[in-house]
Scaffold this active site. Sequence first.
Site, PDB file in Angstrom:
ATOM      1  N   LYS A  69       0.853  -1.192   0.000  1.00 44.96           N
ATOM      2  CA  LYS A  69       0.000   0.000   0.000  1.00 44.96           C
ATOM      3  C   LYS A  69       0.888   1.242   0.000  1.00 44.96           C
ATOM      4  O   LYS A  69       1.949   1.261   0.654  1.00 44.96           O
ATOM      5  CB  LYS A  69      -0.882  -0.033   1.252  1.00 44.96           C
ATOM      6  CG  LYS A  69      -1.937   1.055   1.314  1.00 44.96           C
ATOM      7  CD  LYS A  69      -2.840   0.863   2.532  1.00 44.96           C
ATOM      8  CE  LYS A  69      -3.939   1.901   2.626  1.00 44.96           C
ATOM      9  NZ  LYS A  69      -4.843   1.697   3.772  1.00 44.96           N
ATOM     10  N   SER A 116      -9.734   1.592   2.836  1.00 45.70           N
ATOM     11  CA  SER A 116      -8.903   2.368   1.964  1.00 45.70           C
ATOM     12  C   SER A 116      -7.819   1.568   1.234  1.00 45.70           C
ATOM     13  O   SER A 116      -7.233   2.088   0.292  1.00 45.70           O
ATOM     14  CB  SER A 116      -8.219   3.476   2.770  1.00 45.70           C
ATOM     15  OG  SER A 116      -7.356   2.918   3.749  1.00 45.70           O
ATOM     16  N   SER A 118      -9.791  -0.741   7.026  1.00 45.07           N
ATOM     17  CA  SER A 118      -9.229  -0.597   5.676  1.00 45.07           C
ATOM     18  C   SER A 118      -8.507  -1.798   5.107  1.00 45.07           C
ATOM     19  O   SER A 118      -8.166  -1.803   3.935  1.00 45.07           O
ATOM     20  CB  SER A 118      -8.282   0.598   5.638  1.00 45.07           C
ATOM     21  OG  SER A 118      -9.032   1.763   5.487  1.00 45.07           O
TER      22      SER A 118
HETATM   23  N1  GLN Z   1     -13.163   3.778   6.269  1.00 42.57           N
HETATM   24  C1  GLN Z   1     -12.603   4.251   7.472  1.00 42.57           C
HETATM   25  C2  GLN Z   1     -12.263   5.722   7.348  1.00 42.57           C
HETATM   26  O1  GLN Z   1     -12.589   6.280   6.381  1.00 42.57           O
HETATM   27  C3  GLN Z   1     -11.411   3.440   7.850  1.00 42.57           C
HETATM   28  C4  GLN Z   1     -10.198   3.814   7.108  1.00 42.57           C
HETATM   29  C5  GLN Z   1      -9.012   3.011   7.479  1.00 42.57           C
HETATM   30  O2  GLN Z   1      -9.100   1.983   8.136  1.00 42.57           O
HETATM   31  N2  GLN Z   1      -7.861   3.523   7.122  1.00 42.57           N
HETATM   32  O3  GLN Z   1     -11.681   6.307   8.200  1.00 42.57           O
END
Ligand code: GLN
Length: 488
Positions: free
Chosen positions: A81, A156, A180
């Site tokens: 990532k 994400s 994410s």
């Molecule tokens: N979807 C969640 C957010 O927008 C989690 C994101 C993540 O785990 N980085 O914060």
Amino acid sequence: MAELHELTIHEAASGLRAGEFSSEELTRAVLDRIERVEPRVQAYIAVDADRALAMAREADERLRAEGESAPALCGIPLALKDNLCTTDFPTTCASKILRDFRPPYDAHVVERLRAAGAVLLGKTNMDEFAMGSSTENSGLHPTANPWDLERIPGGSSGGSAAAVAACEALGALGSDTGGSIRQPAALCGVVGMKPTYGRVSRYGLVAFGSSLDQIGPITRDVEDCAILLDAISGHDERDSTSAPVDVPDFRSFLNQDVRGMKIGIPKEYFAEGMDAEVARAMDESRTAFESLGAELVDVSLPHTDYAVATYYLVATAEASSNLARYDGAQYGHRAEGTENIIDMFSRTRREGFGDEVKRRIMLGTYVLSAGFYDAYYLKALKVRTLIKRDFERAYEKVDAILTPTSPTPAFRKGEKMDDPLHMYLSDIYTISTNLAGIPGVSVPAAVSTDGLPIGLQLMAPNFEEGRLLRAAHAFEREAQVHATLARL
Ligand code: GLN
């Protein structure tokens, strides 16, 4: 036999050792696959074929020299990532503000993968600074779900999950602040684990919510998850929150049964808002666990209703502070022709950050400001403690907890972009583990009538990733959720 790019990590590792193919051939096969499907999937931000092939040749030499004793990941092509610092690739966090940023050091996990002889293919797309659930917040380009190109891959870590699902890498690393890793894994039909907070060093992970962030594996099966977790876990003194606890051999938890294991079903997670197909998949999963000899027990996590609100206070507060460093002074984008330093800071940030990141910075700054701190941030920390206690209480009765990973299968591109709250609610099942610090894994549970993957989530007490692997592996063998990917 499966084509080389379709192999799991463990299959490829035995093929390499048996001399059936070389890492160079394997890497070439994956690079060819990337060339064929990447125009449609767009999982990557950067791929470096020459460098990958050079790493593969080095791995081949090492495999020749070390044979069976070479690390399991030696010669295996993986993706990272793009919020994990790498010296040989820019690290952009999919943000214009870091578009050309090249870190002077490798993240701890990247050092570990290099030391194990893994082949690093490139950096994967994500929501900007890991803020989002669909990868649509990437400041660079969107990523498609390999099962249905009109749909989002989740987020994400959507690029990592899509790359693994589309066979553009044998495995990948993601980061998980509120889901994410697990949510995109569920939506792309692969396995994703968020380890216990502290299990994996965050050194070199670009911070979003520092008390919530963890790095973890995204793989095509549970055994591969154990292999990657083995490689990245363990204490690192450069991250003061990295836990000085022993790391078991995670593969030793595979191929065990779950007879007698007590699995909790939290009633609050099965209340409302769940897609009918997800509900059916969960019923089938419960039956599968029962037929494997596990005992299903009703439990209650009474503060679940407050989890989304608590998360969006804590995570944005931490983000507003972590993202203060991007001001054009030291690295990344700097606005041109500015009049003075204040003008430079504000124009750099206005030009460099996308809308969602700005929204979070404003929210976080607001909840930390004098006069609102007690009412919002401090209160959120108290609720966080209550959520943690809910889990401690539940684990007095059960060994693990079973829930869906996401309330719906992958949604269509654009479907939730106008409504941030709607998007935030898709994290409802995953964020509590981050607030509590405990580990969670998502495993493919079913395929919907539209042909979309559905995942289940298992959670366990701190540092019990082995228990998760044991249950997930038993389920994987029983349920046999194999489906063909959308034709790519
Ligand atoms: N979807 C969640 C957010 O927008 C989690 C994101 C993540 O785990 N980085 O914060």
